[in-house]
Design a protein around this motif. Structure first.
Motif, short mmCIF file in Angstrom:
data_model
loop_
_atom_site.label_atom_id
_atom_site.label_comp_id
_atom_site.label_asym_id
_atom_site.label_seq_id
_atom_site.Cartn_x
_atom_site.Cartn_y
_atom_site.Cartn_z
N VAL A 198 0.82 -1.24 0.02
CA VAL A 198 -0.05 0.20 0.08
C VAL A 198 0.98 1.21 0.18
N GLU A 199 0.97 2.04 -0.94
CA GLU A 199 1.95 3.07 -1.30
C GLU A 199 1.48 3.88 -2.30
N ASP A 200 1.14 5.20 -2.16
CA ASP A 200 0.78 6.09 -2.94
C ASP A 200 1.74 6.77 -3.92
N GLU A 201 3.02 6.74 -3.54
CA GLU A 201 4.05 7.43 -4.40
C GLU A 201 4.47 6.36 -5.48
N ARG A 202 3.87 6.54 -6.62
CA ARG A 202 3.89 5.78 -7.61
C ARG A 202 5.43 4.95 -7.87
N LEU A 228 2.60 -1.23 4.45
CA LEU A 228 1.61 -0.35 4.61
C LEU A 228 2.27 1.34 4.92
N ASP A 229 2.22 1.81 4.07
CA ASP A 229 2.73 3.18 3.94
C ASP A 229 1.83 4.15 5.20
N LEU A 230 2.42 4.97 5.78
CA LEU A 230 1.63 5.52 6.92
C LEU A 230 0.88 6.70 6.18
N LEU A 231 1.40 7.68 5.36
CA LEU A 231 0.70 8.78 4.74
C LEU A 231 -0.13 8.31 3.61
N LEU A 232 -1.38 8.17 3.53
CA LEU A 232 -2.12 7.60 2.13
C LEU A 232 -3.39 8.52 2.18
N THR A 290 11.45 3.11 8.28
CA THR A 290 11.63 4.60 7.78
C THR A 290 12.07 4.57 6.29
N LYS A 291 11.30 5.50 5.77
CA LYS A 291 11.87 5.65 4.09
C LYS A 291 12.75 6.84 4.23
N PRO A 292 13.92 6.91 3.40
CA PRO A 292 14.08 5.86 2.44
C PRO A 292 14.81 4.68 3.17
CA CA Z 1 2.47 8.13 1.13
#
Ligand code: CA
Length: 198
Positions: free
Chosen positions: A51-55, A95-99, A145-147
């Motif tokens: 689940v990641e909104d950054e393509r 799961l990404d946190l900010l979606l 933590t990203k990256p």
């Molecule tokens: Ca995000």
């Protein structure tokens, strides 16, 4: 195992003895069965919901996971994540946190409220201790933590799925003349190593 299965599929059965042919078919069936039931095994293929909104990040991560033999479904918002998790049995959710629509915390809480115990690895762009605490309290099993280094992601995925259940895929499989080491991905016929393609 995937490599052996691939070789098994490509084998020209007409050019080998019926014994060997049926052994291959049997070994293929056995390994397919074990693969299907052994998502907890260290190197077994897993079904992963990413689940990641950054393509670009989603594309790169999914590509890497697929190259390691995993089946990956990618969704870009929290509502789709909950819907997918409700209809497909995943071995792990990354799961990404900010979606958009529903953030990672809400998704996690919703999964847990329905009794879904799927391991959740939460991703965040910030290394803030508050984020980690809230995420873990929401039901996440681990945090990254990203990256991040892709090797660390793989290691955490393995650790989380290993924790869930005992491995059920044996290290050594034999069938007639054929032998397979599922850990080292080596195969032998009559004790002679078989060269496997990727
Ligand atoms: Ca995000």
């Amino acid at each position: 195992v995937e490599r052996v299965l691939a070789v098994g599929r490509q084998l020209p059965f007409g050019m080998i003895s019926p014994d060997e042919s049926s052994s291959w078919i049997h070994l293929r069936r056995c390994t397919s069965f074990w693969l299907a039931r052994s998502a907890c095994y260290r190197d077994a293929a897993m079904r992963i919901l990413l689940v990641e909104d950054e393509r670009s990040a989603a594309r790169m991560t999914a590509k890497g996971l697929r190259e390691h033999g995993h089946a990956v479904d990618v969704v870009g918002d929290g509502v789709s994540a909950v819907r997918h998790a409700a209809t497909v049995t995943y071995d792990i959710v990354i799961l990404d946190l900010l979606l958009p629509m529903k953030d990672g915390l809400e998704v996690c809480r919703e999964l847990r409220s329905t009794g879904d115990a799927v391991p959740v690895l939460m991703l965040t762009a910030r290394d803030a201790v508050e984020d980690r605490i809230v995420g873990l309290d929401a039901g996440a099993d681990d945090y990254l933590t990203k990256p991040f280094h892709f090797g660390e992601l793989l290691a955490r995925v393995r650790a989380l799925t290993r924790r869930r259940a005992l491995p059920i895929l044996p290290e050594h499989l034999t069938c007639g003349r054929l032998a397979l080491n599922t850990r080292t991905q080596e195969a032998w016929s009559d004790g002679q190593p078989i060269e496997l393609t990727a």
